[in-house]
Design a protein around this motif. Sequence first.
Motif, mmCIF file in Angstrom:
data_model
loop_
_atom_site.group_PDB
_atom_site.id
_atom_site.type_symbol
_atom_site.label_atom_id
_atom_site.label_comp_id
_atom_site.label_asym_id
_atom_site.label_seq_id
_atom_site.Cartn_x
_atom_site.Cartn_y
_atom_site.Cartn_z
ATOM 1 N N MET A 1 -0.074 -11.210 -8.500
ATOM 2 C CA MET A 1 -0.208 -12.482 -7.977
ATOM 3 C C MET A 1 -1.264 -13.217 -8.923
ATOM 4 N N HIS A 2 -1.055 -14.470 -9.629
ATOM 5 C CA HIS A 2 -2.001 -15.019 -10.452
ATOM 6 C C HIS A 2 -2.439 -16.177 -9.758
ATOM 7 N N VAL A 3 -3.782 -16.317 -9.680
ATOM 8 C CA VAL A 3 -4.602 -17.338 -8.544
ATOM 9 C C VAL A 3 -5.314 -18.082 -9.773
ATOM 10 N N LEU A 4 -5.390 -19.290 -9.603
ATOM 11 C CA LEU A 4 -6.037 -20.233 -10.540
ATOM 12 C C LEU A 4 -7.126 -21.063 -9.681
ATOM 13 N N ILE A 5 -8.390 -20.690 -9.673
ATOM 14 C CA ILE A 5 -9.407 -21.160 -8.979
ATOM 15 C C ILE A 5 -10.194 -22.329 -9.837
ATOM 16 N N LEU A 6 -10.200 -23.811 -9.488
ATOM 17 C CA LEU A 6 -10.779 -24.774 -9.850
ATOM 18 C C LEU A 6 -12.117 -24.924 -9.382
ATOM 19 N N GLY A 7 -13.126 -25.038 -10.519
ATOM 20 C CA GLY A 7 -14.287 -25.108 -9.950
ATOM 21 C C GLY A 7 -15.268 -24.075 -10.210
ATOM 22 N N ARG A 24 -4.812 -11.216 -10.243
ATOM 23 C CA ARG A 24 -5.029 -11.791 -11.340
ATOM 24 C C ARG A 24 -5.701 -13.335 -11.120
ATOM 25 N N VAL A 25 -6.986 -13.281 -11.402
ATOM 26 C CA VAL A 25 -7.911 -14.756 -11.232
ATOM 27 C C VAL A 25 -8.257 -15.322 -12.447
ATOM 28 N N THR A 26 -7.887 -16.387 -12.515
ATOM 29 C CA THR A 26 -8.256 -17.453 -13.496
ATOM 30 C C THR A 26 -9.231 -18.436 -12.916
ATOM 31 N N SER A 27 -10.525 -18.502 -13.293
ATOM 32 C CA SER A 27 -11.382 -19.489 -12.816
ATOM 33 C C SER A 27 -11.534 -20.675 -13.995
ATOM 34 N N SER A 28 -11.291 -21.902 -13.765
ATOM 35 C CA SER A 28 -11.576 -22.913 -14.445
ATOM 36 C C SER A 28 -12.747 -23.613 -14.387
ATOM 37 N N LEU A 29 -13.608 -23.853 -15.531
ATOM 38 C CA LEU A 29 -14.822 -24.661 -15.166
ATOM 39 C C LEU A 29 -14.699 -25.774 -16.123
ATOM 40 N N ALA A 30 -15.306 -26.970 -15.563
ATOM 41 C CA ALA A 30 -15.239 -28.091 -16.195
ATOM 42 C C ALA A 30 -15.996 -28.171 -17.557
ATOM 43 N N GLY A 31 -17.088 -27.364 -17.700
ATOM 44 C CA GLY A 31 -18.042 -27.252 -18.919
ATOM 45 C C GLY A 31 -19.061 -28.286 -18.990
ATOM 46 N N ARG A 32 -19.247 -28.921 -17.855
ATOM 47 C CA ARG A 32 -20.400 -29.802 -17.745
ATOM 48 C C ARG A 32 -21.808 -29.320 -17.829
ATOM 49 N N VAL A 33 -21.930 -27.995 -17.228
ATOM 50 C CA VAL A 33 -23.253 -27.245 -17.016
ATOM 51 C C VAL A 33 -23.164 -26.250 -18.516
ATOM 52 N N ALA A 34 -24.581 -26.401 -19.136
ATOM 53 C CA ALA A 34 -24.476 -25.669 -20.174
ATOM 54 C C ALA A 34 -24.348 -24.254 -20.241
ATOM 55 N N ALA A 51 -3.271 -34.634 -14.639
ATOM 56 C CA ALA A 51 -2.394 -33.903 -13.779
ATOM 57 C C ALA A 51 -1.346 -33.185 -14.427
ATOM 58 N N GLU A 52 -0.697 -33.903 -15.454
ATOM 59 C CA GLU A 52 0.421 -33.653 -16.276
ATOM 60 C C GLU A 52 -0.015 -32.147 -17.016
ATOM 61 N N GLY A 53 -0.960 -32.098 -17.539
ATOM 62 C CA GLY A 53 -1.607 -31.029 -18.366
ATOM 63 C C GLY A 53 -2.024 -29.808 -17.452
ATOM 64 N N LEU A 54 -2.340 -30.116 -16.366
ATOM 65 C CA LEU A 54 -2.721 -29.030 -15.241
ATOM 66 C C LEU A 54 -1.268 -28.510 -15.023
ATOM 67 N N ALA A 55 -0.290 -29.256 -14.635
ATOM 68 C CA ALA A 55 1.071 -28.653 -14.454
ATOM 69 C C ALA A 55 1.571 -27.687 -15.187
ATOM 70 N N ALA A 56 1.300 -28.390 -16.643
ATOM 71 C CA ALA A 56 2.090 -27.621 -17.584
ATOM 72 C C ALA A 56 1.436 -26.228 -17.895
ATOM 73 N N TRP A 57 -0.026 -25.978 -17.494
ATOM 74 C CA TRP A 57 -0.643 -25.065 -17.658
ATOM 75 C C TRP A 57 -0.269 -23.995 -16.608
ATOM 76 N N ARG A 59 2.479 -23.893 -15.259
ATOM 77 C CA ARG A 59 3.721 -23.316 -15.204
ATOM 78 C C ARG A 59 3.854 -22.325 -16.532
ATOM 79 N N GLU A 60 3.197 -22.793 -17.612
ATOM 80 C CA GLU A 60 2.968 -21.856 -18.731
ATOM 81 C C GLU A 60 2.340 -20.569 -18.448
ATOM 82 N N HIS A 61 1.316 -20.306 -17.521
ATOM 83 C CA HIS A 61 0.575 -19.299 -17.299
ATOM 84 C C HIS A 61 1.076 -18.410 -16.028
ATOM 85 N N ALA A 62 2.071 -18.986 -15.458
ATOM 86 C CA ALA A 62 2.884 -18.356 -14.187
ATOM 87 C C ALA A 62 1.776 -18.258 -13.014
ATOM 88 N N VAL A 63 1.158 -19.317 -12.593
ATOM 89 C CA VAL A 63 0.322 -19.361 -11.644
ATOM 90 C C VAL A 63 1.007 -19.313 -10.243
#
Length: 240
Positions: A1-7, A24-34, A51-57, A59-63
């Motif tokens: 199972m592929h889980v995308l964690i935002l934050g 399988r865990v992918t954590s997405s960070l905004a990149g605002r902290v150095a 939202a469109e880019g996130l939806a595409a990602w 689907r592409e990465h089988a989340v």
Amino acid sequence: MHVLILGGTTEARVLAGLLHPRARVTSSLAGRVAAPRLPAGEVRIGGFGGAEGLAAWVREHAVDAVIDATHPFAERISFNAARAAATAHVPLLALRRPGWVPGDGDDWRDAASLEEAARALDGFRRVFLTTGRMGLAAFADRPEWFLARSVDAPAAPMPERIEVLLDRGPFTLDRERELMDRHRIDVLVTKDSGGAATAPKLTAAREAGVPVVVVRRPPVPEGVPTAPDPERAAEWVRSR
């Protein structure tokens, strides 16, 4: 199972540790902290392009599931996550730590926004501002003296009379007492972020008789289920 964690919140890191490596865990960070504290599993840094880019990602990465564990005030990404999950037809959960609740002796003043919090400062002289470096523009025209605390250095616009303290929680009660006493703080401004890491400032303010202007958090997008802690978010993932 592929889980995308935002934050990049503490709760997001704990959740990644609870799920990895059984999922399988992918954590997405905004990149605002150095120099962010990295969680277990895979990490990506940067935005998705709405939202469109996130939806595409997704689907592409089988989340298989998305957890919105962003900061309670990261309103834009939360609504983008809701739209993206609906578009990609994947389940979405919002992980939100409970907000703070005033206790006996607290003098809290409610504000709906940073701009409203700025207007609530009339009559005060020395402000402890703990709303993060991204919100200083709302206070740029204020005449008060500010002690502003943030993880990374803020950029203009900001108040003219300001001292910036670069620090990262958790903060101790003794430290908060000393800070407010040394700078002769007569009002505290904070967002209702919740959690224990930065809560000692509220206790220190109550003990010193210092009023607190609390900015209300935005609501979770309609129809999105929530979990109050990483353990229950992990149970939600396992149930799927």
